[in-house]
Enzyme design. Structure first.
Site, PDB file in Angstrom:
ATOM      1  N   ARG A 105       0.844  -1.209   0.000  1.00  0.00           N
ATOM      2  CA  ARG A 105       0.000   0.000   0.000  1.00  0.00           C
ATOM      3  C   ARG A 105       0.874   1.252   0.000  1.00  0.00           C
ATOM      4  NH1 ARG A 105      -4.087   1.380   5.093  1.00  0.00           N
ATOM      5  NH2 ARG A 105      -4.808   3.423   4.378  1.00  0.00           N
ATOM      6  N   ASN A 158       1.629   2.304  14.718  1.00  0.00           N
ATOM      7  CA  ASN A 158       0.745   1.314  14.093  1.00  0.00           C
ATOM      8  C   ASN A 158       0.908   1.181  12.585  1.00  0.00           C
ATOM      9  OD1 ASN A 158      -0.534   3.732  13.587  1.00  0.00           O
ATOM     10  ND2 ASN A 158      -2.565   3.047  14.182  1.00  0.00           N
ATOM     11  N   LYS A 181      11.121  11.465  12.008  1.00  0.00           N
ATOM     12  CA  LYS A 181      11.374  10.923  13.349  1.00  0.00           C
ATOM     13  C   LYS A 181      10.426   9.731  13.493  1.00  0.00           C
ATOM     14  CE  LYS A 181      12.032  10.295  17.814  1.00  0.00           C
ATOM     15  NZ  LYS A 181      11.289   9.009  17.851  1.00  0.00           N
ATOM     16  N   ASP A 219      10.918  17.421  21.724  1.00  0.00           N
ATOM     17  CA  ASP A 219      10.624  18.870  21.713  1.00  0.00           C
ATOM     18  C   ASP A 219      11.638  19.625  20.867  1.00  0.00           C
ATOM     19  OD1 ASP A 219       8.439  18.626  23.259  1.00  0.00           O
ATOM     20  OD2 ASP A 219       9.307  19.485  25.092  1.00  0.00           O
ATOM     21  N   GLY A 235      -0.929  10.060  19.238  1.00  0.00           N
ATOM     22  CA  GLY A 235      -1.862  10.295  20.335  1.00  0.00           C
ATOM     23  C   GLY A 235      -1.793  11.714  20.872  1.00  0.00           C
ATOM     24  N   THR A 237       0.296  13.371  22.398  1.00  0.00           N
ATOM     25  CA  THR A 237       1.520  14.148  22.157  1.00  0.00           C
ATOM     26  C   THR A 237       1.262  15.238  21.120  1.00  0.00           C
ATOM     27  OG1 THR A 237       2.547  11.983  22.273  1.00  0.00           O
ATOM     28  CG2 THR A 237       3.997  13.829  21.757  1.00  0.00           C
ATOM     29  N   GLY A 238       0.371  14.922  20.179  1.00  0.00           N
ATOM     30  CA  GLY A 238       0.059  15.872  19.115  1.00  0.00           C
ATOM     31  C   GLY A 238      -0.521  17.173  19.655  1.00  0.00           C
ATOM     32  N   GLU A 253      -3.056  14.207  13.051  1.00  0.00           N
ATOM     33  CA  GLU A 253      -4.132  13.219  13.144  1.00  0.00           C
ATOM     34  C   GLU A 253      -3.921  12.467  14.444  1.00  0.00           C
ATOM     35  OE1 GLU A 253      -5.752   9.509  13.152  1.00  0.00           O
ATOM     36  OE2 GLU A 253      -4.505   9.340  11.367  1.00  0.00           O
ATOM     37  N   ARG A 286      -5.904   0.842  15.655  1.00  0.00           N
ATOM     38  CA  ARG A 286      -6.012   1.792  14.538  1.00  0.00           C
ATOM     39  C   ARG A 286      -6.820   2.991  15.008  1.00  0.00           C
ATOM     40  NH1 ARG A 286      -9.618  -0.715  11.448  1.00  0.00           N
ATOM     41  NH2 ARG A 286      -9.323   0.684   9.693  1.00  0.00           N
ATOM     42  N   CYS A 287      -6.383   4.195  14.586  1.00  0.00           N
ATOM     43  CA  CYS A 287      -7.144   5.402  14.959  1.00  0.00           C
ATOM     44  C   CYS A 287      -8.559   5.273  14.448  1.00  0.00           C
ATOM     45  CB  CYS A 287      -6.543   6.653  14.332  1.00  0.00           C
ATOM     46  SG  CYS A 287      -4.787   6.693  14.355  1.00  0.00           S
ATOM     47  N   ARG A 440      -9.290   4.882   6.693  1.00  0.00           N
ATOM     48  CA  ARG A 440      -8.621   6.038   6.096  1.00  0.00           C
ATOM     49  C   ARG A 440      -8.660   5.941   4.579  1.00  0.00           C
ATOM     50  NH1 ARG A 440      -2.574   6.106   5.872  1.00  0.00           N
ATOM     51  NH2 ARG A 440      -2.899   4.186   7.010  1.00  0.00           N
TER      52      ARG A 440
HETATM   53  O1  G3P Z   1      -4.453   4.632  12.931  1.00  0.00           O
HETATM   54  C1  G3P Z   1      -4.110   5.436  11.900  1.00  0.00           C
HETATM   55  C2  G3P Z   1      -5.114   5.603  10.803  1.00  0.00           C
HETATM   56  O2  G3P Z   1      -4.554   6.359   9.792  1.00  0.00           O
HETATM   57  C3  G3P Z   1      -5.756   4.322  10.342  1.00  0.00           C
HETATM   58  O3  G3P Z   1      -5.670   4.009   9.005  1.00  0.00           O
HETATM   59  O4  G3P Z   1      -5.977   2.589   7.022  1.00  0.00           O
HETATM   60  O5  G3P Z   1      -6.308   1.613   9.282  1.00  0.00           O
HETATM   61  O6  G3P Z   1      -7.946   3.217   8.395  1.00  0.00           O
HETATM   62  P1  G3P Z   1      -6.525   2.786   8.388  1.00  0.00           P
END
Ligand code: G3P
Length: 478
Positions: A105, A158, A181, A219, A235, A237-238, A253, A286-287, A440
């Site tokens: 991907r 992740n 980083k 920082d 998370g 930290t952002g 994000e 995953r977010c 995503r």
């Molecule tokens: O957790 C990060 C986010 O970008 C998830 O992506 O492709 O799992 O929906 P995806």
């Protein structure tokens, strides 16, 4: 120490002068697997200086040539899917198949970005002055997109490869330099990915990859005066970064508490399949994972039964064996998940499966009858445990979704498209999926979070645009 992976700066692989390293613990064995350099602030300064220098030449490199190099890097990346995915398996316990898909991907994303870049960056604007009151047609404005300078990319554990290239490729095609980083868990996969860019032959200094402890260089990097843009995924930290960063564009994000609202007329088999995929793939890390199910009471029993039947079929074990559920990334993450589960238990949630944990491995768990006084109703576990809240009206579901600090994605299941659209409009999230779990991808779709879920919008096209600024030249006629 020969076992320590080198960092990448100025077109070379280097050993840090700190003499220190950072260990990467394999989540499955819970033993150190790799070591990376603990870079110093001085090394950050040097990487920033060479990025700045390299960027000047890169911005003048023809767009088609920049695209050509990106295509080359994409091909090399795909050729190296085996060694890179092996690192993902060892560093972040991603199931083998998913690890390979992440790399493939990523190659596709880099190629698409190159294509998209040559199209959208070729376009500028031409305006004439006499449309604004008081003006004659004596001014011609030529506006085009120019790079920002040095982009700092900070991806999370992740998707250490995919969420790195989703920042690297748009930055480079737009004519920027890039300092990466990587997250500690995933750093070695990221270094291998960077090596693919190295082999493609990008100018020296244009890309660098600085590894080390967040406490020492975090920082320092994000507040560095040489940085002209930060693209961060991760998370809390952002939030701290966005408060400390200078007057530069930010792309953030952060987390999500993606809600899945299930109406009475929904196709419950489809919902159950999506809850499994959305809630439990990569063990919920995953977010965009489904993080709370809100189902109408009248169909709740039927849905919970269907989901439980599928949970029973999930395989649990090591990522090497391609199990569905693998150990979560760290012991502290497992402890946090356990804390949410125990809080829900104490407050009376129904456990559909027995709670089971061995080391960092947590068995999949559906928690029914979750109520708003439980932490798991609001916090994101980032693990294979999923709360179900039974609702008596759609409004109740929307209310819970909008009361969250997060606003990444959400989904709604119904056969009534009119209702689906109205619910989508009412949900305060960056994206609402109708009849599918949040996700995503495809990677050229806009991807954004509201509230604490982020700043700006990603997706290939939006990221390229975000990493440029408009430059105008006005021709004044006599
Ligand atoms: O957790 C990060 C986010 O970008 C998830 O992506 O492709 O799992 O929906 P995806």
């Amino acid at each position: 120490d020969r076992d320590v992976y080198k960092y990448y700066a100025d077109g070379e692989w280097r050993t840090s002068s700190s003499g220190k390293s950072v260990s990467i613990i394999n989540p499955t064995t819970r033993k150190p697997e790799y070591k990376v350099q603990a870079c110093t602030q001085e090394e950050v300064n040097k990487a920033m200086a060479s990025a700045k220098e390299a960027q000047k030449g890169w911005a003048k490199t023809p767009l088609w040539k920049r695209a050509e190099l990106l295509h080359k890097a994409a091909a090399i990346l795909k050729e190296n899917k085996a060694p890179i995915s092996e690192c993902l398996v060892k560093e972040i316990a991603k199931p083998k198949k998913d690890a390979v898909s992440e790399v493939v991907r990523s190659g596709d994303l880099v190629s698409y970005t190159a294509e998209e870049g040559v199209r959208i960056l070729a376009e500028g604007k031409f305006l004439v002055s006499d449309s604004f009151p008081g003006n004659e047609r004596t001014k011609y404005c030529l506006a085009s997109k120019v790079p920002l300078g040095v982009v700092l990319a900070i991806p999370p554990f992740n998707y250490p490869v995919n969420l790195a290239v989703s920042k690297i490729a748009p930055a480079l095609i737009a004519g920027n330099a890039l300092v990466l980083k990587p997250p500690t868990q995933g750093a070695v996969a990221a270094l291998h990915m960077v090596h693919c860019f190295h082999l493609a032959g990008f100018p020296k200094g244009l890309i660098s990859c600085i590894t080390g402890k967040g406490s020492e260089i975090g920082d320092f990097l994000t507040m560095h005066p040489g940085v002209n843009c930060i693209s961060f995924t991760g998370g809390d930290t952002g939030i701290a970064i966005s408060k400390k960063a200078g007057m530069i564009p930010l792309q953030m994000e952060l987390g999500g508490k993606d809600a899945c609202i299930v109406l009475e007329d929904a196709d419950l088999d489809l919902v159950a399949a999506n809850i499994i995929k959305g809630g439990f793939s990569y063990s919920g890390q995953r977010c965009t994972a489904v993080k709370v199910v809100m189902v109408m009471e009248s169909v709740a029993n039927a849905l919970v039964d269907k989901v439980n039947a599928k949970v029973a079929k999930l395989t649990v074990g090591p990522p090497e064996e391609d199990c569905d559920i693998t150990p979560v990334v760290s012991e502290s993450s497992a402890n946090f998940i356990e804390g949410l589960v125990m809080d829900a238990k104490q407050k009376g949630a129904t456990f559909c499966q027995e709670y089971k944990r061995e080391g960092n491995l947590i068995w999949p768990l559906l928690l029914d009858h979750v109520r708003p006084d439980m932490r798991i109703a609001w916090e994101e576990p980032f693990g294979p445990v999923l709360p179900v809240i039974r609702i008596n009206s759609v409004e109740e579901g929307i209310h819970h979704c909008n009361a969250s600090n997060f606003g990444l994605q959400g989904c709604v299941f119904t056969r009534d498209i009119n209702k689906a659209i109205l619910i989508s409009d009412a949900m305060e999230t960056g994206t609402v999926q109708i009849n599918s779990a949040p996700a995503r991808g495809p990677d050229h779709f806009p991807f954004q979070g509201l509230k604490d879920s982020g700043i700006g919008s990603q997706g290939i096209t939006n990221s390229i645009n975000m990493m440029t600024k408009t430059k105008s030249t006005v021709i004044n006629l006599p």
